[in-house]
Motif scaffolding. Structure first.
Motif, PDB file in Angstrom:
ATOM      1  N   LEU A 448       0.827  -1.222   0.000  1.00 19.16           N
ATOM      2  CA  LEU A 448       0.000   0.000   0.000  1.00 19.16           C
ATOM      3  C   LEU A 448       0.854   1.263   0.000  1.00 19.16           C
ATOM      4  CD1 LEU A 448      -2.793  -1.006   2.549  1.00 19.16           C
ATOM      5  CD2 LEU A 448      -3.131  -0.509   0.120  1.00 19.16           C
ATOM      6  N   LEU A 449       1.996   1.189   0.677  1.00 17.90           N
ATOM      7  CA  LEU A 449       2.890   2.345   0.775  1.00 17.90           C
ATOM      8  C   LEU A 449       3.981   2.335  -0.295  1.00 17.90           C
ATOM      9  CD1 LEU A 449       3.334   2.419   4.671  1.00 17.90           C
ATOM     10  CD2 LEU A 449       1.857   3.891   3.290  1.00 17.90           C
ATOM     11  N   ASP A 450       3.922   1.384  -1.205  1.00 23.75           N
ATOM     12  CA  ASP A 450       4.914   1.268  -2.285  1.00 23.75           C
ATOM     13  C   ASP A 450       6.342   1.157  -1.735  1.00 23.75           C
ATOM     14  OD1 ASP A 450       3.047   1.337  -4.347  1.00 23.75           O
ATOM     15  OD2 ASP A 450       3.001   3.535  -4.334  1.00 23.75           O
ATOM     16  N   ILE A 451       6.486   0.399  -0.655  1.00 24.58           N
ATOM     17  CA  ILE A 451       7.812   0.176  -0.079  1.00 24.58           C
ATOM     18  C   ILE A 451       8.330  -1.167  -0.586  1.00 24.58           C
ATOM     19  CG2 ILE A 451       9.138  -0.167   2.055  1.00 24.58           C
ATOM     20  CD1 ILE A 451       7.049   1.568   3.481  1.00 24.58           C
ATOM     21  N   PRO A 452       9.434  -1.169  -1.324  1.00 26.41           N
ATOM     22  CA  PRO A 452       9.952  -2.445  -1.844  1.00 26.41           C
ATOM     23  C   PRO A 452      10.458  -3.326  -0.707  1.00 26.41           C
ATOM     24  CG  PRO A 452      11.506  -0.681  -2.262  1.00 26.41           C
ATOM     25  CD  PRO A 452      10.276  -0.036  -1.721  1.00 26.41           C
ATOM     26  N   GLN A 453      10.171  -4.623  -0.825  1.00 23.40           N
ATOM     27  CA  GLN A 453      10.629  -5.566   0.189  1.00 23.40           C
ATOM     28  C   GLN A 453      11.866  -6.289  -0.308  1.00 23.40           C
ATOM     29  OE1 GLN A 453       7.570  -7.909   2.311  1.00 23.40           O
ATOM     30  NE2 GLN A 453       6.086  -7.023   0.878  1.00 23.40           N
ATOM     31  N   ARG A 454      12.857  -6.367   0.532  1.00 25.51           N
ATOM     32  CA  ARG A 454      14.091  -7.046   0.175  1.00 25.51           C
ATOM     33  C   ARG A 454      13.865  -8.560   0.185  1.00 25.51           C
ATOM     34  NH1 ARG A 454      18.735  -3.768   3.572  1.00 25.51           N
ATOM     35  NH2 ARG A 454      18.412  -1.742   2.591  1.00 25.51           N
ATOM     36  N   GLN A 455      14.372  -9.208  -0.841  1.00 28.02           N
ATOM     37  CA  GLN A 455      14.265 -10.661  -0.930  1.00 28.02           C
ATOM     38  C   GLN A 455      15.581 -11.296  -0.503  1.00 28.02           C
ATOM     39  OE1 GLN A 455      11.481 -12.274  -1.670  1.00 28.02           O
ATOM     40  NE2 GLN A 455      10.376 -10.317  -1.952  1.00 28.02           N
ATOM     41  N   ALA A 456      15.499 -12.178   0.460  1.00 27.50           N
ATOM     42  CA  ALA A 456      16.712 -12.873   0.922  1.00 27.50           C
ATOM     43  C   ALA A 456      17.182 -13.856  -0.141  1.00 27.50           C
ATOM     44  CB  ALA A 456      16.431 -13.602   2.231  1.00 27.50           C
ATOM     45  N   GLN A 457      18.490 -13.888  -0.421  1.00 30.06           N
ATOM     46  CA  GLN A 457      19.075 -14.817  -1.399  1.00 30.06           C
ATOM     47  C   GLN A 457      19.000 -16.251  -0.866  1.00 30.06           C
ATOM     48  OE1 GLN A 457      23.032 -13.555  -2.271  1.00 30.06           O
ATOM     49  NE2 GLN A 457      22.358 -11.696  -3.351  1.00 30.06           N
ATOM     50  N   LYS A 458      18.711 -17.179  -1.811  1.00 27.31           N
ATOM     51  CA  LYS A 458      18.601 -18.588  -1.433  1.00 27.31           C
ATOM     52  C   LYS A 458      19.979 -19.154  -1.106  1.00 27.31           C
ATOM     53  CE  LYS A 458      14.441 -19.539  -4.098  1.00 27.31           C
ATOM     54  NZ  LYS A 458      13.829 -20.367  -5.170  1.00 27.31           N
ATOM     55  N   GLN A 459      20.059 -19.935  -0.051  1.00 25.51           N
ATOM     56  CA  GLN A 459      21.310 -20.543   0.387  1.00 25.51           C
ATOM     57  C   GLN A 459      21.197 -22.075   0.260  1.00 25.51           C
ATOM     58  OE1 GLN A 459      24.024 -18.898   1.166  1.00 25.51           O
ATOM     59  NE2 GLN A 459      23.001 -16.889   1.024  1.00 25.51           N
TER      60      GLN A 459
END
Length: 575
Positions: A448-459
């Motif tokens: 709703l606030l257009d805040i991008p979410q960081r995606q954790a890299q797969k390990q």
């Protein structure tokens, strides 16, 4: 000397006639510009309608002379004797009248603009409707003088004596009256807007209906004066004496009365909205029906003060003893549409002795809440928002956040008096539920606030993935805390007075520092940007900053926040 002889020699170009005796002479309508009559005797002479521009009349005797409509622009009348002279409508612009004797002189409608009257004697003189704009009257004597409707705009009356003078409806806008004696003078309806009356003696003066808006009255003595109905908007009355002064119906909106003594003053129906009353003495004062909306009472002495019927909506009270205040009821609200107080307290009956103090202990605009663990700032923000939605007239902001060995302490500021215990219980009961809702809906809120979410890299390994995800969450929480604290700092800078926000922001910076955050960006950019924005929106804020810079303790001025504020002030001056 014969008059015809003087006129003939003047026409031939002679100008030096010092010490001549022309007493009783008739020189009406003659042109004697640039003449030198130093020390001349012109007692009872008729010089009406004459032209004496740039004339030298130093030490001349013009006692009882007729000088109506005379032109004496730029003339030298230093130490001249003009007692009892008639100077009605005379032109004395730029004239030098230093130490001249003008006692009992008639100067009705005379123009003395920019004239030098230092040390002149004008006791019982008639200056009704005279023009004295920008004139120099330092040390002049004007006892019992008539200055009704006179214009003294920007005149300098430092250390002058105007005892018992009549200045009814006079215009003294921007005038300097430092240490001036105005004891028992009549200044009804006078305009003293932006005038400087520091340390002036205004004992028993009459200032009914006068305009003293933005005037400086620091250290002035107005004891037993009558200021009923006067305008003192944004006036500075620091350390002023107003003992037993009549201040009924006075407008003191946003006035500074710090350390002023108003013992026994009559402030019935006075409007003190937004006034600053730090260490002010109001003991035995009558504040019946007074307006104290958003006024600041800090260590104010209200011993045996009468406060029945006063309006205390959103007043700020710090370290004030209200136990000896005499108050049967007060109003805690104000209807701006009808301009009348509302919400009588108590709704029925009267307060018992000392009950107002008990209410203040329960009801306050400052709410302290202790936490065992640091609160989640997102959840806390939404919790405060929900409370504000439930109470439509209430606005909450964070005053400070401190870390102690045993707990974290959050201090909130409310826009009006609230029941502290009731609001604290509501917040603490609502917060856990709001925390769960925020965590469950976090992704939706970000969208709703257009805040991008960081995606954790797969390990490759699940353990490393879980550990990195946990670290990422912790970092996100840290960054969120930083953003929330920066936001609160901006809110505090945009709403609180400098003497308060320096301490509040300093505490938040200490908290960030303890959490391992760098505060350089806040000190270098956030503070100066917020201050510049507020100064542009509110012109009076710059005055508050300058006052803080002059009066703030050294520890506050040279703290990290204080240094940033002083840098912001310097940048404002450059712009």
């Amino acid at each position: 000397m014969q008059i015809q002889d003087l006129l003939a020699r003047y026409r031939q170009g002679e100008r030096y006639f010092a010490h001549v005796d022309l007493s009783g002479a008739s020189l009406t309508g003659v042109n004697l510009q640039d003449i030198d009559l130093t020390g001349a005797n012109l007692t009872g002479a008729n010089l009406s309608w004459s032209f004496l521009n740039r004339a030298q009349l130093s030490g001349a005797v013009l006692r009882q002379a007729d000088l109506r409509h005379v032109t004496l622009a730029s003339a030298n009348l230093n130490q001249a004797i003009l007692s009892g002279a008639n100077l009605t409508k005379a032109d004395l612009r730029l004239a030098d009248l230093q130490e001249a004797d003008l006692n009992w002189a008639v100067l009705q409608e005379a123009d003395l603009s920019t004239a030098n009257l230092q040390g002149a004697k004008l006791d019982q003189s008639n200056l009704e409707r005279a023009k004295l704009n920008n004139s120099q009257l330092m040390g002049a004597e004007l006892m019992e003088a008539n200055l009704q409707r006179a214009s003294l705009i920007s005149a300098n009356l430092t250390a002058a004596s105007l005892r018992e003078a009549n200045l009814d409806s006079a215009n003294l806008r921007g005038a300097i009256l430092i240490r001036t004696n105005l004891t028992e003078a009549n200044l009804s309806g006078v305009c003293l807007r932006s005038a400087n009356l520091s340390e002036a003696d205004l004992h028993r003066i009459i200032l009914t209906g006068a305009d003293l808006s933005e005037a400086i009255l620091n250290g002035a003595d107005m004891s037993r004066a009558n200021l009923a109905g006067a305008y003192l908007l944004k006036a500075s009355l620091r350390k002023a004496y107003l003992l037993r002064t009549n201040l009924q119906d006075v407008l003191l909106l946003r006035a500074d009365l710090s350390e002023a003594n108003l013992r026994g003053a009559d402030l019935q129906r006075a409007d003190l909205s937004g006034a600053y009353l730090s260490e002010t003495i109001l003991s035995e004062a009558d504040l019946g029906g007074a307006y104290l909306l958003e006024s600041h009472l800090i260590r104010t002495n209200l011993d045996r003060a009468q406060m029945t019927g006063c309006c205390i909506e959103r007043w700020h009270v710090e370290d004030v003893d209200l136990s000896r205040v005499e108050c049967r009821y007060a109003f805690t609200g104000f209807d701006y549409a009808t301009k009348s107080p509302t919400e009588r307290y108590p709704a029925n009956g009267d307060l018992k002795p000392g009950e107002l103090a008990g209410r203040h202990e329960d009801d306050s605009s400052t709410i302290a809440i202790d936490w065992k663990e640091a609160p989640n700032w997102e959840a806390l923000t939404y919790t405060l928002t929900q409370i504000e939605q439930e109470e439509t007239h209430l606005s909450l902001s964070i005053k400070s956040f401190d870390s102690f060995p045993e707990c974290y302490r959050l201090q909130l500021m409310s826009s009006q008096l609230v029941n502290v215990q009731k609001l604290r219980d509501r917040l603490l009961s609502l917060y856990p539920e709001m925390l769960q809702r925020c965590q469950a809906k976090r992704g939706e809120i970000f969208k709703l606030l257009d805040i991008p979410q960081r995606q954790a890299q797969k390990q490759p390994a699940k353990q490393n993935s879980d550990q990195k995800q946990k670290q990422q969450q912790q970092e996100n929480q840290r960054q969120q805390i930083y953003k929330e604290v920066v936001y609160q700092i901006e809110v505090i800078l945009m709403s609180q007075a400098p003497e308060r926000f320096v301490e509040s922001v300093q505490r938040l910076l200490i908290y960030l520092h303890r959490q391992g955050f760098s505060t350089e960006e806040i000190q270098q950019k956030v503070i100066s940007t917020a201050i510049a924005k507020r100064a542009k929106r509110d012109p009076t804020f710059t005055e508050q900053l300058l006052r803080w810079e002059k009066t703030a303790p050294e520890a506050a001025r040279f703290s990290s926040v204080g240094s940033a504020v002083r840098l912001a002030i310097a940048l404002l001056w450059q712009n």
